[in-house]
Structure formats: C-alpha cells, structure tokens
Design an enzyme around this catalytic site. Structure first.
Site, PDB file in Angstrom:
ATOM      1  N   ASP A  33       0.827  -1.319  -0.070  1.00  0.00           N
ATOM      2  CA  ASP A  33       0.183   0.056  -0.072  1.00  0.00           C
ATOM      3  C   ASP A  33       0.909   1.157  -0.007  1.00  0.00           C
ATOM      4  OD1 ASP A  33      -2.071   1.735   0.150  1.00  0.00           O
ATOM      5  OD2 ASP A  33      -3.320   0.791   1.500  1.00  0.00           O
TER       6      ASP A  33
HETATM    7  C1  BGC Z   1      -5.313   3.208   0.135  1.00  0.00           C
HETATM    8  C2  BGC Z   1      -5.393   2.113  -0.890  1.00  0.00           C
HETATM    9  C3  BGC Z   1      -5.296   2.800  -2.152  1.00  0.00           C
HETATM   10  C4  BGC Z   1      -3.917   3.361  -2.256  1.00  0.00           C
HETATM   11  C5  BGC Z   1      -3.688   4.122  -3.781  1.00  0.00           C
HETATM   12  C6  BGC Z   1      -3.925   3.876  -0.137  1.00  0.00           C
HETATM   13  O1  BGC Z   1      -3.812   4.918   0.649  1.00  0.00           O
HETATM   14  O2  BGC Z   1      -5.112   2.429   1.317  1.00  0.00           O
HETATM   15  O3  BGC Z   1      -6.710   1.424  -0.743  1.00  0.00           O
HETATM   16  O4  BGC Z   1      -5.314   1.704  -3.233  1.00  0.00           O
HETATM   17  O5  BGC Z   1      -3.895   4.397  -1.331  1.00  0.00           O
HETATM   18  O6  BGC Z   1      -4.363   5.140  -3.948  1.00  0.00           O
END
Ligand code: BGC
Length: 765
Positions: free
Chosen positions: A291
């Site tokens: 993530d």
């Molecule tokens: C979130 C994810 C997301 C990623 C990319 C993160 O902050 O937890 O769910 O896919 O950002 O935007």
C-alpha cells in the site's frame, strides 16, 4: 437411429475433449511462451533494471500518504519505474507509455493502475451500498462496466475489490467494503473479480483486479484507521480471511498488502502472510503490491531500524511492487551487493511483475488500452449510466415505512429539506476520483426528472456540520462543503416554514463523503452537526417526515427510528443517485436492499454483529436478571439487524422443510422454504439461509449466513426457495485448528433478515 445418436455423442465428446485438450495445450504453450519470453528478457536485464520494475509511482493527485512521487518522467526514462497510478485518459497514458518505450533500453511497458473502487467515470454506489443489493449479477455488472471504462481510459489495473471484513462502523473504510459478513463478502469479492477480469486478462477491455488490503485491515482496533489488528487465529481464519481467498480462487491477478500490523507483525513484512499463507498455502502466483508508502512506514511501526532495513525485510517477505515510497528503488541495489537481499527474491518479484504485463498483452502492444475511439464510446455512456441507476436503486434499503408513508403521491407539495437535497458532490461518494460530481444527479433533480406534477419547496435546513476545523480538513481533501453562514436557528426556522406549507417532508441528511473512507474514522456515528435538531423541528410540524439518509457507515439513529415516518438508506448512490432515489420515493422501483452491516442502537454496543457467540451467560431478556452478558443502559439488540430491509409489499415465510433430519458427512441437505408475496405490489425479496452448530469443540456463532437468493414475486405469488447445504457449509476451525465438521445438532434458519427467521433442526451423524 440409436447407433447414429451414439456415434454423434461420441464425436461430440471427443470434440469436447479435443477442445479441452487444445485449451490446456494452449495455456501450457502460453505459459511456456511466457516463461521463455521473460527468461530471455530477464537475461538481458541489469540489477538496476530489475529493481526499476519494482517501483510504482503516482503522478500527483489522490495523495494518501506523507510522500509524493517526484520527477516521475525522468525516472521513467531512466528505467526506474515499473508502473504508474493516479493518471488516466488515453492521452496522458500514451505520453508516459511512449516515454518508457522510446527512452528505456529494453522498452518494457508500464502498468497503469488506479483506484477504480465503485465505478470509473460512471460512478456506482459506494461498495457498502452495492453490497446492500445482495444481487451478485448486478454487482458483477457494476465491476464489468468499471473495468470496461477503466480500460478504455488507458488503465490496465484497478485497486479493487476491497474485501476487508469490518465490524466497527467507526472505521471510515467500512464504506469501501461489503460489510460484516464472511459469506456475503466472499461472494461479492468473487463477483467483483469476475467483473473486472471478464473473460480473462489480455482482452483490451479487461483489467487486473487487485484484492486488498491483505490482510485484516478492517479489524483496526477501536475503528481508528491504521490501528493495529489483534485477532485470534481462529477468528482470522474463520471470519476475516475467506473473502481474500475467495477473490484469489476467482482468479484475482494481484494483491495489495495492508498498512496494519497483525498480532504485532505489519502485513508488509509478514512473511507468514505473504509467502506462506498467500503463495504457498493458497497457491497465489500473481503479483503483490504494497500500500501507499507502507514500506517507509515500517520505521514508524518500529519493526525496521530504517528504510534500508525495511527494504530487506519487505522483499524477503514477498512483496513485489513498492507503492510510492521508493524503498526498494533506493536500497535494493546495495542490499544485493552486500548479500542483505537475495538475487533470487529480486528475480522472483521482477518476474511476477513482468508476467502481469505479459498477460495484459503489453509486450505485444503497449498501447492496447489506449484508444480514443473506445474512450468516446464507453466512458460515461448512457448505457453505463442506466446500469448505475439500476444498481443504485437495488442498493437502497428501506428501514422504516410507518402507515405506508412511502411511496409518495405524484401530486401535491414536497418540502425538500436538508444539506444533501441539492447536493451533487457527495452523491458520488469517496474514492471516485475519475467521476465528475458535477454530472451527478441530485435528489432535487431526480425528483424533477421523475415527477413533473409535484411542487418542490426547498430549504437547506442545516449544514452537514458546523465544526470549522472539520470543514477545513474535509475541504482540503476535495470535500467541497458549502457552508451556509446563517445561524443554525435561522436555517431551521426557514425549513419549518417550508414544511408547514407542504404536504410531506423529504429530509436528505447524513454525512459528507469525506467523513467516510480512508483516514475518516468517527468517534460519534450519529447524524453530524445540527441535522438531528433540524429533524426534531420538522417532526414538530406534524407533517409526515421521510428521512433520506446518505452516509458511508451504519449510523446510530434511535430518535430517527422512533419519530420519522419513513427512513430510506441510500448510502452515496453514485452518478445516478437522484434518479435512483426518486425511483424509490415514488415507487417506480420497489425497495429490495438489505443491510450488509448491523446498525447499532448506541455507539457503546460497537462492535456489534449478528454472528456473535452466546457467552456462558447469555441475556434472556429479563431486565432484573443481573449476572448476564448485557449493558445496564441499553439492550443487546441492534437497531436494524444484519440482512434487514423492508419493501412496499410484504413477504411471508412458511415453515422450513429439510430433506432429512439426520445426515452423514457425505450427504447434502436440501432446505426448502415457501415464500409468498402477501402484499399488493410486485417486489423482490432476499431470502437468507443461516445455520447454527449447537455444540462444538469450540464456541460457535448464534447464526452464520450460508446462502441467499434474491427472488421476484408478483402479488399473491409464492415460490419455494431451495438451498443445498454441504459438509463444507457446516465446517469450521475446530479446537485443534483443523477445518472440518463435528457431529451433533444444527439449527437451520430461513428468513428475510438475520433476526426474523423460521427454524428447523437436523443432526449430523
Ligand atoms: C489506500 C489504498 C489505495 C492506495 C492507492 C492507499 O492510501 O489504502 O486502498 O489503493 O492508497 O491510492
């Protein structure tokens, strides 16, 4: 004649076998060809080029962490990037892809990812809302439309489905998933993967799905985002892990690891989780991405001394791509030289990323997802908006309807009140970056589109919130909260005056979309601001009060439940919100949604979920009985149970019939229940099947969902609904943690929600 038939059958079978054989050989060929291609390519790659593939950069907006990718174009040209997210449109994607192809030595194409969470340009209800449809075909369709649009807009990878089980409505990200139940969540996870990946990766209209957040992110302590997760192995395996597994079994191509720690070990360095469970036990062969800056955060977690340490641990644990933080990019080369990281692990990670690109067909044509023609045809098309409207109305849940207040009359005057009545921004909810909120249909517009004959008297009545700091924070992240500077009292007085000269009140109240989603936990889950005061003042006018809720989590609504005449839960319904809501309000669609999450009476009951245990001192309802598992000041019951939702018609359930009262482990049990539409309108009902294992080597939940069917019944019509229970449905993680059944008595329940059910029993020998 008979001979000819046999001959034809034999020919058909051999053709079928031949077909199958061809299919197998062609996949083998594909696999063998892919291996050969990647072997050759990797044979030419330097260590730096391999590490470059592991780097996923963002191009700027939708920043959800402390770091923003810098000098992206320069890095692409240097071969330091394997994929890009947060950009789309054929033109933008082509530009970056061209850079990778023309500027880098080996011309390896880039992946293009994005948070396509509930639609891409055409926005569907938030995932919690979609889940409330309990309509797997509609859910799959929503993901298909999203995949079709995303791929027409240059993307080949979506960061969805989010399958985290969530039992705590304080957690803002409960909005992004399918709610509290393992079975429902697993079925939805599969439908979403099927929708995104269609008939297979590699067509120009399908995209890689990404199951997230692996794992258990929804278990955040106290519902506070990013908080640690402490779950027993049994709860983890029984309740929280199955949806991830289901998505992987459905063929999901990629997995995103989560931010949280799991019993002390953050997911991003959790070798047991990624390498052992996901790869070895579940057989997942696809790519794993971290993530956003999750590797950098290992330092703050206190499990890595510095980012260099984080890089070594994270590669070893099995991550392939590093999102935004460049922890791999900045440290792996040194680690490979010093032996702190192995070339074998780097090769494996690089190979999995190249395989994803190969399967997408990017090596054949890096621009296959870049088509202006398709974009023009597909994006936000009328056909897609029609699907969104249909899914939206299927997702709406009728929570109360005293004296048939709804549907509304198609004449007379409606007092349309509330901060969300004319609102467009919030309709498309959170994580709807490519959606254009200015194209979203407000409730006011929806009512005007549907009913030319009604008069609309409007007043805002209240701001969603009057908390200045909160408003500032929400607006800094795209909240667009328009704050009326009049006093709350003046706004309420105006609304009351409007209500008095109308026949019925429709009050659109709830949360702003930014109060839900990531980093949006709330410690109070009632209606924010002065909205409850507004409802109280409206009630005092004596006019029928219809509350239309817009929100991304279960809310506490005790006053509303007692006092409103009707309550409609619409979540954030997407681009077609107002039209779908008008369909419900005027009865051109009969509500059929059911709650995927329990609505508590009081925040103090949280976490509250239907599949709880009895305890050794279950409370039986006697208020004077002291030493029981209960509260002194509130009952144990939810306000609205899991699976609950009303219709404009009524359904009656006959007794549950079983094919046997005793079965053996190899038998299947058929469960039948006749359901009748006992009202005067056609309507759909979600018939739900639950089981309970009465005695086990470990304590078992009071009910567990094991099946559901959404059926349509005309007035007076009845249907016998049939479910088949197998041994697997009765299995659980036993005292020794093996998965299986134990002999004994079971209850089977069938009903229209998890509380109001008919019961039968049987014995497993
Ligand atoms: C979130 C994810 C997301 C990623 C990319 C993160 O902050 O937890 O769910 O896919 O950002 O935007």
């Amino acid at each position: 004649m008979k001979k000819i038939l046999i001959l034809l059958a034999a020919v058909a079978i051999s053709l079928q076998l031949l077909g199958q054989e061809r299919k197998i050989t062609s996949t083998m060929n594909n696999d063998a060809q892919m291996k050969k291609f990647i072997d050759e390519l990797m044979g030419k790659m330097t260590t730096e080029e391999k590490i470059g593939q592991l780097n996923l950069v963002s191009v700027g907006f939708d920043v959800t962490g402390p770091i923003v990718s810098q000098n992206v174009e320069e890095k692409i040209a240097k071969g330091n990037v394997g994929g890009v997210f947060n950009t789309f449109t054929p033109i933008a994607v082509r530009k970056l892809q061209e850079m990778a192809i023309s500027k880098t030595r080996l011309k390896i194409p880039l992946l293009f990812g994005y948070d396509v969470i509930h639609g891409h340009r055409t926005i569907f209800p938030i995932p919690l809302g979609i889940a409330a449809s309990w309509d797997l075909a509609a859910i799959e369709k929503s993901a298909r439309v999203a995949g079709d649009e995303a791929s027409a807009d240059g993307l080949n990878w979506v960061f969805s489905p989010m399958v985290d089980i969530a039992r705590d409505p304080r957690w803002g990200r409960i909005a992004e998933g399918a709610g509290e139940d393992t079975y429902l969540g697993s079925r939805i996870a599969q439908a979403m993967v099927r929708g995104y990946q269609g008939n297979g990766i590699g067509q120009n209209n399908t995209v890689l799905a990404c199951v997230k957040h692996f794992a258990l992110y929804g278990g955040a302590l106290a519902g506070r985002d990013y908080n640690p997760v402490e779950l027993s192995d049994r709860t983890m395996f029984q309740e929280y892990l199955p949806p991830y597994k289901a998505a992987i079994d459905a063929g999901a191509s990629t997995v995103m690891t989560s931010f949280n720690d799991i019993n002390g070990v953050p997911a991003a360095v959790n070798e047991w989780l990624i390498d052992d469970l996901l790869r070895k036990q579940w057989g997942f062969t696809g790519m794993v991405v971290t993530d956003y800056t999750a590797l950098n955060e290992l330092v703050a977690h206190g499990v890595a001394a510095d980012e260099a340490d984080a890089a070594a641990q994270a590669l070893k644990a099995g991550n392939d791509m590093d999102m935004v933080g460049e922890v791999f990019l900045n440290n792996l080369n040194q680690h490979i030289k010093s032996g702190k990281a192995s070339m074998e692990d780097l090769n494996a990670a690089c190979r999995r990323i190249l395989e994803a690109k190969y399967k997408l067909g990017l090596f054949q044509d890096p621009y296959r997802y870049v088509s202006d023609d398709r974009a023009k045809q597909v994006l936000f098309s009328k056909a897609n908006r029609d699907v969104a409207r249909d899914v939206a109305r299927k997702s709406i849940v009728l929570l109360k309807n005293a004296n048939n207040t709804l549907p509304l009359k198609t004449s007379g005057a409606i007092a349309l009140i509330g901060p969300l009545a004319k609102n467009q921004r919030d309709m498309i909810g959170n994580w709807s970056g490519a959606g254009d909120w200015q194209q979203a249909v407000s409730v006011e517009q929806g009512i005007r589109n549907a009913q030319k004959g009604v008069t609309i008297n409007y007043a805002k009545g209240a701001n969603i919130t009057d908390d200045k700091v909160l408003i500032q924070r929400l607006n800094a992240h795209g909240g667009n909260l328009e704050i009326d500077t009049r006093s709350a009292e003046d706004m309420i007085a105006e609304a009351v005056e409007v209500a008095k000269r109308s026949d019925v009140i429709v009050a659109c109240v709830g949360e702003s979309q930014g109060m839900t989603g990531e980093a949006a936990s709330r410690a109070d889950i009632g209606l924010p601001g002065r909205q409850l005061d507004l409802l109280k003042a409206l009630k005092a006018t004596g006019k029928p009060l219809v509350v239309v809720l817009m929100n991304g989590r279960p809310l506490t609504l005790p006053w509303e439940d007692q006092n409103a005449d009707a309550i409609v839960e619409t979540w954030f319904s997407g681009s077609e919100a107002g039209n779908a809501i008008a369909d419900i309000l005027f009865g051109s669609y009969n509500p059929s949604g059911k709650l995927p999450s329990t609505f508590p009476q009081h925040l103090g009951q949280v976490p509250l979920f239907y599949n709880h245990k009895t305890t050794g001192r279950p409370y039986g309802g006697d208020m004077l009985d002291k030493y029981k598992s209960r509260y002194l000041d509130v009952s144990n019951e939810p306000l609205y149970p899991f699976g609950f939702g009303l219709s404009y018609t009524t359904f009656t359930y006959a007794e549950v019939g079983l094919s046997a009262t005793e079965i053996s482990a190899t038998d299947k049990l058929t469960v039948k229940c006749r359901v009748t539409n006992s009202g005067s309108r056609a309507g759909e009902e979600v018939v739900q099947l639950y089981v309970r294992d009465l005695v086990g080597s470990v304590t078992r939940p009071v009910k567990e969902l094991k099946g559901f069917q959404k059926i349509m019944l005309q007035p007076g019509e009845s249907k016998e609904v049939t479910f088949v229970l197998t041994n697997n449905d009765l299995a659980f993680y036993r005292r020794d943690m093996t998965f299986g059944t134990e002999p004994g008595k079971f209850h089977v329940f069938v009903g229209g929600n998890s509380r109001d059910v008919k019961r039968a029993e049987f014995t497993l020998k």
